[in-house]
Write an enzyme that holds these catalytic residues in place. Sequence first.
Site, PDB file in Angstrom:
ATOM      1  N   HIS A   1      49.265  53.976  39.851  1.00  0.00           N
ATOM      2  CA  HIS A   1      49.007  52.585  39.473  1.00  0.00           C
ATOM      3  C   HIS A   1      49.979  51.674  40.217  1.00  0.00           C
ATOM      4  CE1 HIS A   1      48.796  48.868  37.178  1.00  0.00           C
ATOM      5  NE2 HIS A   1      47.565  49.257  36.877  1.00  0.00           N
TER       6      HIS A   1
ATOM      7  N   GLU B   1      42.107  48.358  42.629  1.00  0.00           N
ATOM      8  CA  GLU B   1      42.798  47.319  41.866  1.00  0.00           C
ATOM      9  C   GLU B   1      43.701  46.516  42.809  1.00  0.00           C
ATOM     10  OE1 GLU B   1      42.960  49.234  37.504  1.00  0.00           O
ATOM     11  OE2 GLU B   1      44.893  49.121  38.499  1.00  0.00           O
TER      12      GLU B   1
HETATM   13  O1  LIG Z   1      46.062  47.366  35.784  1.00  0.00           O
HETATM   14  C1  LIG Z   1      44.974  47.316  35.233  1.00  0.00           C
HETATM   15  C2  LIG Z   1      44.252  48.541  34.849  1.00  0.00           C
HETATM   16  O2  LIG Z   1      44.870  49.646  35.389  1.00  0.00           O
HETATM   17  C3  LIG Z   1      44.348  46.038  34.913  1.00  0.00           C
HETATM   18  O3  LIG Z   1      45.146  45.325  34.069  1.00  0.00           O
HETATM   19  P1  LIG Z   1      44.707  43.857  33.636  1.00  0.00           P
HETATM   20  O4  LIG Z   1      43.218  43.925  33.376  1.00  0.00           O
HETATM   21  O5  LIG Z   1      45.498  43.580  32.419  1.00  0.00           O
HETATM   22  O6  LIG Z   1      44.984  42.948  34.786  1.00  0.00           O
END
Ligand SMILES: O=C(CO)COP(=O)(O)O
Length: 266
Positions: free
Chosen positions: A111, A186
């Site tokens: 992550h 992401e």
């Molecule tokens: O990092 C995330 C999922 O791994 C997303 O977080 P948010 O939706 O709070 O921005």
Amino acid sequence: MMASSLPPPLAPILIGISTKMYFDLPTTTKYISSLSNPPSPISLFIIPSFPALPAAQQLLADKNRLAQHSQFCPILLGAQNCHHEDTGPFTGEVSPLMLKQLGCSIVELGHAERRASPFHETDEMITLKAQAAIRNGLVPLICIGERARSAVASESVGVAIRECSAQIKAILDAVPGDRELIFAYEPVWAIGAEKPALSYHIATVVGQLKQSVQGREGAVRWLYGGSAGPGIWEDLKGAVDGLFLGRFAHDVGNVEMILKEISKAR
Ligand SMILES: O=C(CO)COP(=O)(O)O
């Protein structure tokens, strides 16, 4: 030590929720109790903090038993990280073997919050962890994403593809080609933001990245995460196989809305 069992099959659409370190233990168990099993063909998975895993496993086992033989799918359990060895002198680390024994199906790796300070996880470390996950019968969910939004709009897709391709290549070169993988796209700048990245950006980046796994024997699923919430599934029009939710899932009503949106769009 080697766990022999394969992970349970995942439905074609995946909706994941990571509670990161937002919830304490009673809040996590209350939250999981309030989740409903998703309708077919959706796999919902929840990734709570490590100390909540045993309670979560018990709650989900009860829920999933009740949902058996219905049109509803089980809710799966995941973990937020693991060590790359199964056992040994690694104080404070968490073994992928133990995660499997605790009933996890998925382990989240790399992550953005772990690639950044103070953890500084590299592609090499994440690759070793992905190998460990697979060795233990867990599906690795590898988070990828460009660090910054390009100041020049026309360059933002190219920058994203370049950074994500390197993150993906490290994994693909190191894990067996026949095992299932999940990549969560992401963009770092879209995490913790007010709004997700634009659907056009997500669809173009993921569309391009998909080409790098063409012909791979094992299934690869693509999720989008980063301020994802109700509405985005419809906007993405099938560009991804699912969503990885953070803050906007804290309200269970939003999760229900997303599940409804998916059922409506099918
Ligand atoms: O990092 C995330 C999922 O791994 C997303 O977080 P948010 O939706 O709070 O921005």
